[in-house]
Write a protein that holds these residues in place. Structure first.
Motif, PDB file in Angstrom:
ATOM      1  N   ASN A  39     -14.251   3.536  -4.988  1.00  0.00           N
ATOM      2  CA  ASN A  39     -13.017   3.889  -4.278  1.00  0.00           C
ATOM      3  C   ASN A  39     -12.106   2.678  -4.080  1.00  0.00           C
ATOM      4  N   ILE A  40     -12.678   1.486  -4.077  1.00  0.00           N
ATOM      5  CA  ILE A  40     -11.904   0.273  -3.807  1.00  0.00           C
ATOM      6  C   ILE A  40     -11.098  -0.166  -5.023  1.00  0.00           C
ATOM      7  N   SER A  41     -11.602   0.134  -6.203  1.00  0.00           N
ATOM      8  CA  SER A  41     -11.085  -0.476  -7.429  1.00  0.00           C
ATOM      9  C   SER A  41      -9.693  -0.032  -7.866  1.00  0.00           C
ATOM     10  N   PRO A  42      -9.252   1.215  -7.662  1.00  0.00           N
ATOM     11  CA  PRO A  42      -7.910   1.573  -8.133  1.00  0.00           C
ATOM     12  C   PRO A  42      -6.811   0.664  -7.601  1.00  0.00           C
ATOM     13  N   LEU A  43      -6.867   0.299  -6.322  1.00  0.00           N
ATOM     14  CA  LEU A  43      -5.850  -0.602  -5.774  1.00  0.00           C
ATOM     15  C   LEU A  43      -5.941  -1.980  -6.432  1.00  0.00           C
ATOM     16  N   VAL A  44      -7.160  -2.467  -6.652  1.00  0.00           N
ATOM     17  CA  VAL A  44      -7.337  -3.783  -7.265  1.00  0.00           C
ATOM     18  C   VAL A  44      -6.804  -3.778  -8.694  1.00  0.00           C
ATOM     19  N   VAL A  45      -7.055  -2.707  -9.421  1.00  0.00           N
ATOM     20  CA  VAL A  45      -6.525  -2.594 -10.783  1.00  0.00           C
ATOM     21  C   VAL A  45      -4.999  -2.578 -10.752  1.00  0.00           C
ATOM     22  N   TRP A  46      -4.416  -1.824  -9.827  1.00  0.00           N
ATOM     23  CA  TRP A  46      -2.951  -1.801  -9.720  1.00  0.00           C
ATOM     24  C   TRP A  46      -2.410  -3.181  -9.374  1.00  0.00           C
ATOM     25  N   LEU A  47      -3.062  -3.874  -8.439  1.00  0.00           N
ATOM     26  CA  LEU A  47      -2.624  -5.223  -8.076  1.00  0.00           C
ATOM     27  C   LEU A  47      -2.750  -6.187  -9.254  1.00  0.00           C
ATOM     28  N   GLY A  48      -3.650  -5.898 -10.183  1.00  0.00           N
ATOM     29  CA  GLY A  48      -3.800  -6.727 -11.367  1.00  0.00           C
ATOM     30  C   GLY A  48      -2.842  -6.376 -12.490  1.00  0.00           C
ATOM     31  N   SER A  49      -2.096  -5.305 -12.338  1.00  0.00           N
ATOM     32  CA  SER A  49      -1.205  -4.840 -13.396  1.00  0.00           C
ATOM     33  C   SER A  49       0.174  -5.478 -13.282  1.00  0.00           C
ATOM     34  N   ALA A  50       0.987  -5.283 -14.312  1.00  0.00           N
ATOM     35  CA  ALA A  50       2.361  -5.790 -14.306  1.00  0.00           C
ATOM     36  C   ALA A  50       3.206  -5.089 -13.248  1.00  0.00           C
ATOM     37  N   GLU A  51       2.815  -3.878 -12.861  1.00  0.00           N
ATOM     38  CA  GLU A  51       3.600  -3.109 -11.886  1.00  0.00           C
ATOM     39  C   GLU A  51       3.655  -3.765 -10.509  1.00  0.00           C
ATOM     40  N   SER A  52       2.687  -4.637 -10.202  1.00  0.00           N
ATOM     41  CA  SER A  52       2.591  -5.203  -8.857  1.00  0.00           C
ATOM     42  C   SER A  52       3.346  -6.517  -8.703  1.00  0.00           C
ATOM     43  N   ALA A  53       4.235  -6.831  -9.650  1.00  0.00           N
ATOM     44  CA  ALA A  53       4.876  -8.152  -9.684  1.00  0.00           C
ATOM     45  C   ALA A  53       5.581  -8.527  -8.381  1.00  0.00           C
ATOM     46  N   GLY A  54       6.099  -7.569  -7.641  1.00  0.00           N
ATOM     47  CA  GLY A  54       6.848  -7.881  -6.430  1.00  0.00           C
ATOM     48  C   GLY A  54       6.014  -7.979  -5.178  1.00  0.00           C
ATOM     49  N   VAL A  55       4.695  -7.867  -5.297  1.00  0.00           N
ATOM     50  CA  VAL A  55       3.820  -7.860  -4.129  1.00  0.00           C
ATOM     51  C   VAL A  55       2.997  -9.138  -4.108  1.00  0.00           C
ATOM     52  N   THR A  56       3.124  -9.928  -3.048  1.00  0.00           N
ATOM     53  CA  THR A  56       2.304 -11.128  -2.912  1.00  0.00           C
ATOM     54  C   THR A  56       2.142 -11.482  -1.441  1.00  0.00           C
ATOM     55  N   GLY A  57       1.034 -12.153  -1.130  1.00  0.00           N
ATOM     56  CA  GLY A  57       0.745 -12.557   0.240  1.00  0.00           C
ATOM     57  C   GLY A  57       0.334 -11.416   1.147  1.00  0.00           C
ATOM     58  N   ALA A  58      -0.083 -10.287   0.569  1.00  0.00           N
ATOM     59  CA  ALA A  58      -0.424  -9.105   1.365  1.00  0.00           C
ATOM     60  C   ALA A  58      -1.940  -8.967   1.526  1.00  0.00           C
ATOM     61  N   MET A  59      -2.344  -8.344   2.624  1.00  0.00           N
ATOM     62  CA  MET A  59      -3.749  -8.035   2.895  1.00  0.00           C
ATOM     63  C   MET A  59      -3.867  -6.520   3.051  1.00  0.00           C
ATOM     64  N   PHE A  60      -4.644  -5.899   2.168  1.00  0.00           N
ATOM     65  CA  PHE A  60      -4.820  -4.455   2.192  1.00  0.00           C
ATOM     66  C   PHE A  60      -6.226  -4.096   2.669  1.00  0.00           C
ATOM     67  N   GLU A  61      -6.305  -3.193   3.631  1.00  0.00           N
ATOM     68  CA  GLU A  61      -7.591  -2.630   4.030  1.00  0.00           C
ATOM     69  C   GLU A  61      -7.814  -1.367   3.198  1.00  0.00           C
ATOM     70  N   VAL A  62      -9.001  -1.239   2.621  1.00  0.00           N
ATOM     71  CA  VAL A  62      -9.299  -0.128   1.716  1.00  0.00           C
ATOM     72  C   VAL A  62     -10.649   0.462   2.074  1.00  0.00           C
ATOM     73  N   GLU A  63     -10.677   1.768   2.260  1.00  0.00           N
ATOM     74  CA  GLU A  63     -11.920   2.479   2.562  1.00  0.00           C
ATOM     75  C   GLU A  63     -11.768   3.931   2.135  1.00  0.00           C
ATOM     76  N   GLY A  64     -12.679   4.400   1.286  1.00  0.00           N
ATOM     77  CA  GLY A  64     -12.606   5.784   0.837  1.00  0.00           C
ATOM     78  C   GLY A  64     -11.270   6.060   0.174  1.00  0.00           C
ATOM     79  N   GLY A  65     -10.546   7.043   0.694  1.00  0.00           N
ATOM     80  CA  GLY A  65      -9.221   7.362   0.174  1.00  0.00           C
ATOM     81  C   GLY A  65      -8.101   6.744   0.980  1.00  0.00           C
ATOM     82  N   LYS A  66      -8.429   5.817   1.885  1.00  0.00           N
ATOM     83  CA  LYS A  66      -7.434   5.216   2.779  1.00  0.00           C
ATOM     84  C   LYS A  66      -7.046   3.816   2.327  1.00  0.00           C
TER      85      LYS A  66
END
Length: 303
Positions: free
Chosen positions: A232-259
């Motif tokens: 459940n954790i990995s989809p966000l990490v994959v998105w953060l690793g993609s070119a689509e996330s170029a404008g996001v930096t210095g953020a802390m995301f809490e991830v659990e289940g579907g949240k």
């Protein structure tokens, strides 16, 4: 394989990827089209050496599914080992686009019983293990940038609720994870000029480190959804690793289940300003006023 390969062609390192959340990250990146360096030294839960080779097992899974991956067994908290890890990605696949820092272990104990070796070992693998790999990856990316080659790089670090809110019995682990949160902020500011974003996650999932806390029975009875599945954790990490996330930096995301939530860190509070040095005897009501007007803190885990 995914029908939307948002990381197609990207070269990714995932540390601590032999089991648990790291393994899920490696498989998810491969499914999204990335070529993956699967790093894991194969230690026990407390960091003790074993003869196991889980990194190769994950590589075999990826290759069997049609992906590309290689195993790496370097100690990420060893300066030369971290350098070798970065070089392996470059030498094997021709570059590096994403570094996911996930490796770690626990030696839980109440602070009054915590030994110096237990403190040093946990802080070393988590905090130094994040710094060492980031340092060598950033050096590579800086060189690429200075050579005039476009850099669109990502670092995704792994903190924890124990670092953001504290956790009873995990003083060493919580301090290291809090350090990772601060390191993420500093790196995001320093690396931006080279085309590198740096973000972090604070995941909650069932792994070797949490299996006694998050039992396998935590499955929603109506849907069969396992909220504590590491995948459940990995989809966000994959998105953060993609070119689509170029404008996001210095953020802390809490991830659990579907949240997914954006964690808000320490912020400046409204001051009480005397305009001169305080007398200690005057500060009782001042501190009470500050506390009464503040947002209540999050509870410490286990308190």
């Amino acid at each position: 394989m995914s029908d939307r390969l948002i990381c197609a062609g990207r070269i990714v390192i995932v540390t601590g990827a032999g089991r648990g959340i790291g393994r899920a990250h490696a498989l998810a990146f491969a499914a999204a089209g990335a070529r993956v360096v699967v790093n894991d030294v194969g230690t026990a839960l407390d960091g003790a050496p074993t003869s196991e080779t889980p990194a190769q097992q994950v590589v075999d899974e990826i290759v069997a599914a049609g992906g590309e991956a290689v195993a790496n067994y370097d100690d990420v908290a060893d300066w030369n080992g971290a350098r070798t890890l970065i070089r392996q990605a470059v030498d094997t696949f021709g570059g590096l686009d994403v570094l996911v820092n996930n490796a770690g272990f626990v030696r839980d104990r109440m602070l009054v019983n915590l030994g110096e070796d237990e403190w040093d070992a946990v802080v070393r693998v988590h905090l130094k293990g994040h710094f060492a790999t980031m340092r060598h990856a950033a050096e590579y990316w800086r060189g690429e940038s200075k050579a005039g080659r476009a850099v669109d790089a990502r670092v995704i670090n792994t903190s924890s609720g124990a670092g953001l809110q504290g956790s009873v019995g995990q003083g060493n682990y919580g301090a290291a994870k809090a350090g990772i949160a601060g390191l993420t902020l500093t790196a995001s500011a320093e690396f931006a000029r080279y085309g590198i974003t740096v973000n972090a996650i604070a995941p909650a999932a069932r792994t070797r480190m949490t299996e006694t806390v998050f039992a396998a029975t935590m499955v929603a009875p109506d849907s069969g959804f396992d909220a504590m599945d590491p995948a459940n954790i990995s989809p966000l990490v994959v998105w953060l690793g993609s070119a689509e996330s170029a404008g996001v930096t210095g953020a802390m995301f809490e991830v659990e289940g579907g949240k997914i939530a954006l964690a808000q860190g320490w912020r400046h509070g409204l001051p009480v300003d005397r305009g001169a040095r305080w007398d200690a005897a005057e500060l009782g009501p001042v501190v009470k006023e500050l506390l009464d007007n503040a947002t209540p803190p999050e509870p410490i885990y286990g308190a």
